[in-house]
Design a protein around this motif. Structure first.
Motif, PDB file in Angstrom:
ATOM      1  N   ASP A 191     -10.763 -10.668   6.333  1.00  0.00           N
ATOM      2  CA  ASP A 191     -10.841 -10.799   7.712  1.00  0.00           C
ATOM      3  C   ASP A 191      -9.195 -11.447   7.806  1.00  0.00           C
ATOM      4  OD1 ASP A 191     -13.015  -9.735   8.418  1.00  0.00           O
ATOM      5  OD2 ASP A 191     -14.007 -12.045   8.801  1.00  0.00           O
ATOM      6  N   GLN A 192      -8.700 -11.795   6.836  1.00  0.00           N
ATOM      7  CA  GLN A 192      -7.273 -12.476   7.185  1.00  0.00           C
ATOM      8  C   GLN A 192      -6.263 -11.217   6.858  1.00  0.00           C
ATOM      9  OE1 GLN A 192      -6.481 -15.915   4.646  1.00  0.00           O
ATOM     10  NE2 GLN A 192      -8.805 -16.029   4.267  1.00  0.00           N
ATOM     11  N   VAL A 193      -6.715 -10.081   6.200  1.00  0.00           N
ATOM     12  CA  VAL A 193      -5.821  -8.992   5.986  1.00  0.00           C
ATOM     13  C   VAL A 193      -5.817  -7.881   7.017  1.00  0.00           C
ATOM     14  CG1 VAL A 193      -5.146  -7.402   4.308  1.00  0.00           C
ATOM     15  CG2 VAL A 193      -5.612  -9.962   3.325  1.00  0.00           C
ATOM     16  N   VAL A 194      -7.097  -7.530   7.338  1.00  0.00           N
ATOM     17  CA  VAL A 194      -7.207  -6.327   7.948  1.00  0.00           C
ATOM     18  C   VAL A 194      -6.798  -6.678   9.388  1.00  0.00           C
ATOM     19  CG1 VAL A 194      -9.065  -4.897   9.139  1.00  0.00           C
ATOM     20  CG2 VAL A 194      -9.058  -5.661   6.443  1.00  0.00           C
ATOM     21  N   ALA A 195      -6.463  -5.558  10.251  1.00  0.00           N
ATOM     22  CA  ALA A 195      -6.088  -5.925  11.686  1.00  0.00           C
ATOM     23  C   ALA A 195      -7.153  -6.467  12.389  1.00  0.00           C
ATOM     24  CB  ALA A 195      -5.192  -4.670  12.137  1.00  0.00           C
ATOM     25  N   SER A 196      -6.964  -7.455  13.107  1.00  0.00           N
ATOM     26  CA  SER A 196      -7.993  -7.552  14.093  1.00  0.00           C
ATOM     27  C   SER A 196      -8.529  -6.575  14.898  1.00  0.00           C
ATOM     28  CB  SER A 196      -7.269  -8.738  15.201  1.00  0.00           C
ATOM     29  OG  SER A 196      -6.924  -9.957  14.477  1.00  0.00           O
ATOM     30  N   GLY A 197      -9.745  -6.314  15.348  1.00  0.00           N
ATOM     31  CA  GLY A 197     -10.259  -5.293  15.800  1.00  0.00           C
ATOM     32  C   GLY A 197     -10.394  -3.900  15.276  1.00  0.00           C
ATOM     33  N   THR A 198     -10.194  -3.942  13.871  1.00  0.00           N
ATOM     34  CA  THR A 198     -10.626  -2.744  13.198  1.00  0.00           C
ATOM     35  C   THR A 198     -11.759  -2.806  12.187  1.00  0.00           C
ATOM     36  OG1 THR A 198      -9.099  -3.476  11.144  1.00  0.00           O
ATOM     37  CG2 THR A 198      -8.082  -2.107  13.012  1.00  0.00           C
TER      38      THR A 198
END
Length: 132
Positions: free
Chosen positions: A121-128
């Motif tokens: 969750d820290q790496v992946v773009a928010s909303g994806t």
């Protein structure tokens, strides 16, 4: 004279051979990532020597070695890149394949997989994410 055995648990970092092994894994990992047409674009304008150094320091911490990492946090470094879950998964697969190729024990690879799951969750773009 009684000889006592040191019962201090050995870290994953020590088990795989320390700094030299981490450096070798990082080199091979980035060779794989940079050869992957879906991922190479993330590194077009990146100082790869510095990138390799940062990942080696982070992997050292993940594996229980000395914490000398002083770079940006994961979210700060990755959120602006808009990384989708699929690309994050591909990077994780390259990392675990690299570790397996280098003969890293399965339990250490499982630990790395667990950490990858914890920081996604820290790496992946928010909303994806899968619930987006």
């Amino acid at each position: 004279m009684t000889v006592t055995q040191d019962t201090t648990p050995v870290s994953h970092y020590e088990r795989i051979g320390g700094a030299g092994s981490v450096k070798a894994a990082v080199e091979l990992f980035y060779d794989k990532v940079l050869a992957d047409p879906e991922l190479a674009g993330y590194f077009t304008n990146v100082n790869m020597a510095e990138q390799r150094r940062h990942l080696a320091l982070m992997m050292t911490v993940v594996l229980g070695g000395p914490d000398e990492y002083a770079g940006r946090g994961l979210a700060e470094a990755h959120q602006p890149l808009g990384i989708p879950v699929a690309h994050y998964v591909m990077v994780g697969e390259h990392l675990t394949a690299t570790l397996a190729e280098l003969g890293v024990p399965a339990d250490v690879i499982d630990h790395v997989r667990t950490v990858l799951g914890q920081v996604q969750d820290q790496v992946v773009a928010s909303g994806t994410g899968p619930d987006a």
